[in-house]
Write a protein that holds these residues in place. Structure first.
Motif, mmCIF file in Angstrom:
data_model
loop_
_atom_site.group_PDB
_atom_site.id
_atom_site.type_symbol
_atom_site.label_atom_id
_atom_site.label_comp_id
_atom_site.label_asym_id
_atom_site.label_seq_id
_atom_site.Cartn_x
_atom_site.Cartn_y
_atom_site.Cartn_z
ATOM 1 N N ARG A 5 -5.356 28.772 27.449
ATOM 2 C CA ARG A 5 -4.100 29.328 27.924
ATOM 3 C C ARG A 5 -3.025 29.163 26.851
ATOM 4 N N ASP A 56 1.420 30.524 24.017
ATOM 5 C CA ASP A 56 0.385 31.159 24.807
ATOM 6 C C ASP A 56 -0.568 31.895 23.862
ATOM 7 N N GLY A 113 0.359 28.376 34.256
ATOM 8 C CA GLY A 113 -0.696 28.691 33.303
ATOM 9 C C GLY A 113 -1.448 27.471 32.809
#
Length: 437
Positions: free
Chosen positions: A211, A217, A255
């Motif tokens: 992730r 990210d 996330g």
């Protein structure tokens, strides 16, 4: 299909778009900007799949900044977050209102065929229709895949496809068997696991990715590296990439990675690929170790490509890392008795078959997938939109729809202009013939 040709009729449009998801409506937006006559037909309601085929805790796996539909980008306070289903649906409804397409809902298209007078005849639940050009924007995931062995499972074992799954409390008490560990399977297994349900997961060959890596990210890194802009013909696998399973990861709770090895350490039971059923005894292939190792190899490979990108540009970033397995299967388990294990429910997460039988035109390969180049088929005037890897990796995501729709709008406009010019020439020639007769 050998059905008789549809009758001629007066209801005719320049373009008919079949499907009112994000793809069909994006194209409608582009056509309206160009003043091109068109009609959008939708079997259900706009954005039906997002509303009806996603579980309650569903959230995006790509960051909100990638939500960029034509004239309708994400403008909320968390561009690097991941919209939940409750947040996503209002955003999509806003796009529907923004486009304000010429839309007819509750109309099913049952056949598209070449018309004797040119263009295409459409048979619909609301009657026949003619179009000079047709765009199939109904997606590529139509018929849920459920193996034939499901017919032999005990009647008291609840069976759901991932498209039907909603939340853990909707399943009966007992262990849950999740078959398939692609994006849906891995996230549904996590959903059940976090709710305290005992889960048995039959794993396939799905890859995974991090992730976050080196301070960002992974999607951000890959976007900078041009991965979402790579055309299918430039990919090493060419058209074969369209058959690849998506990497599993989640945007849940801000996330994180989905690490099946960690789940196993916490009590989830992992098996290899489900192969068969004998009585109440399930049979699995001895592929678990290979599946986990391959997923980690992809995970570390993506991170290594990010390392190379950082080094090549001399970017400041936290130091690199390599994932090391936190759990290993002691042995391959190849059998499980449903009764002894207390399996009360099965969730099938092994994908969908395409369902384009209603398109009665010679554009499909042996697997029922349409042949096309950037959505343009070999049949003039027939297009496809909204398919994974239609043109790039971004094609199946909100980030790539606008580009794909714009390209098709340009092809449609050029074809319409060519037809209009040809009609004008024919009219002029006819006038000359009359004048000289």
């Amino acid at each position: 299909m050998n059905a008789p040709p549809l009758p001629d009729h007066r209801d005719s449009r320049e373009v008919v778009i079949v499907g009112a998801g994000q793809a069909g409506l994006s194209l409608s937006h582009a056509l309206r900007q160009r003043g091109i006559d068109h009609l959008v037909l939708e079997k259900h309601t706009p954005m039906h799949v997002w509303r009806e085929q996603r579980w309650d805790s569903f959230c995006l796996v790509t960051p909100n900044w990638q939500c960029r539909l034509p004239g309708w980008e994400y403008t909320g306070p968390d561009p690097h977050g991941f919209m939940t289903k409750e947040q996503l649906l209002p955003w999509l409804d806003g796009f529907v209102r923004h486009v304000d397409a010429p839309l007819r809902c509750g109309v099913e298209v049952t056949r598209v065929a070449a018309a004797r007078r040119g263009g295409f005849d459409l048979a619909t639940s609301a009657g026949p229709l003619h179009a000079a050009q047709v765009v199939v924007a109904s997606g590529g995931y139509h018929r849920p895949i459920v193996p034939r062995l499901a017919e032999r499972l005990p009647a008291d074992v609840l069976q759901l496809h991932s498209a039907q799954y909603r939340h853990p409390a909707a399943l009966p008490p007992g262990r849950v068997l999740v078959v398939g560990n692609g994006q849906s399977g891995a996230q549904i297994a996590e959903d059940l696991h976090l709710a305290g349900r005992e889960v048995v997961l039959a794993c396939g060959s799905a890859p995974r990715c991090a992730r976050f890596y080196r301070g960002r990210d992974v999607v951000d890194w890959l976007a900078d590296m041009g991965y979402y802009d790579m055309a299918v013909q430039d990919h090493p696998l060419r058209e074969g990439v369209r058959d690849n399973t998506n990497h599993y990861v989640t945007g849940r709770d801000g996330g994180r990675d989905i690490d099946l090895r960690r789940f196993a350490r916490e009590g989830m039971q992992l098996y290899g690929t489900l192969e068969g059923l004998e009585g109440t005894r399930l049979r699995f292939a001895p592929t678990l170790r290979e599946s986990l190792d391959n997923a980690d190899r992809v995970y570390n490979g993506i991170n290594a490509s990010i390392d190379q990108h950082i080094a090549r540009l001399g970017l400041a970033a936290p130091p690199p890392t390599v994932y090391e397995p936190v759990w290993q299967p002691e042995a391959e388990r190849t059998a499980l008795d449903l009764r002894e294990a207390g399996i009360s429910a099965v969730v099938w997460c092994i994908g969908f078959h395409p369902g384009f039988e209603w398109v009665d035109l010679p554009v499909f390969n042996g697997r029922g997938q349409p042949g096309h180049l950037r959505g343009v088929s070999a049949v003039p005037g027939l297009y496809f939109l909204g398919l994974p890897w239609l043109h790039t990796w971004g094609s199946g995501r909100f980030s790539g729809i606008a580009r794909d729709a714009l390209f098709l709008a340009e092809q449609i406009q050029a074809r319409a202009a060519g037809r209009a010019a040809a009609a004008s020439r024919r009219a002029a020639d006819a006038a000359v013939d009359i004048a000289t007769a």
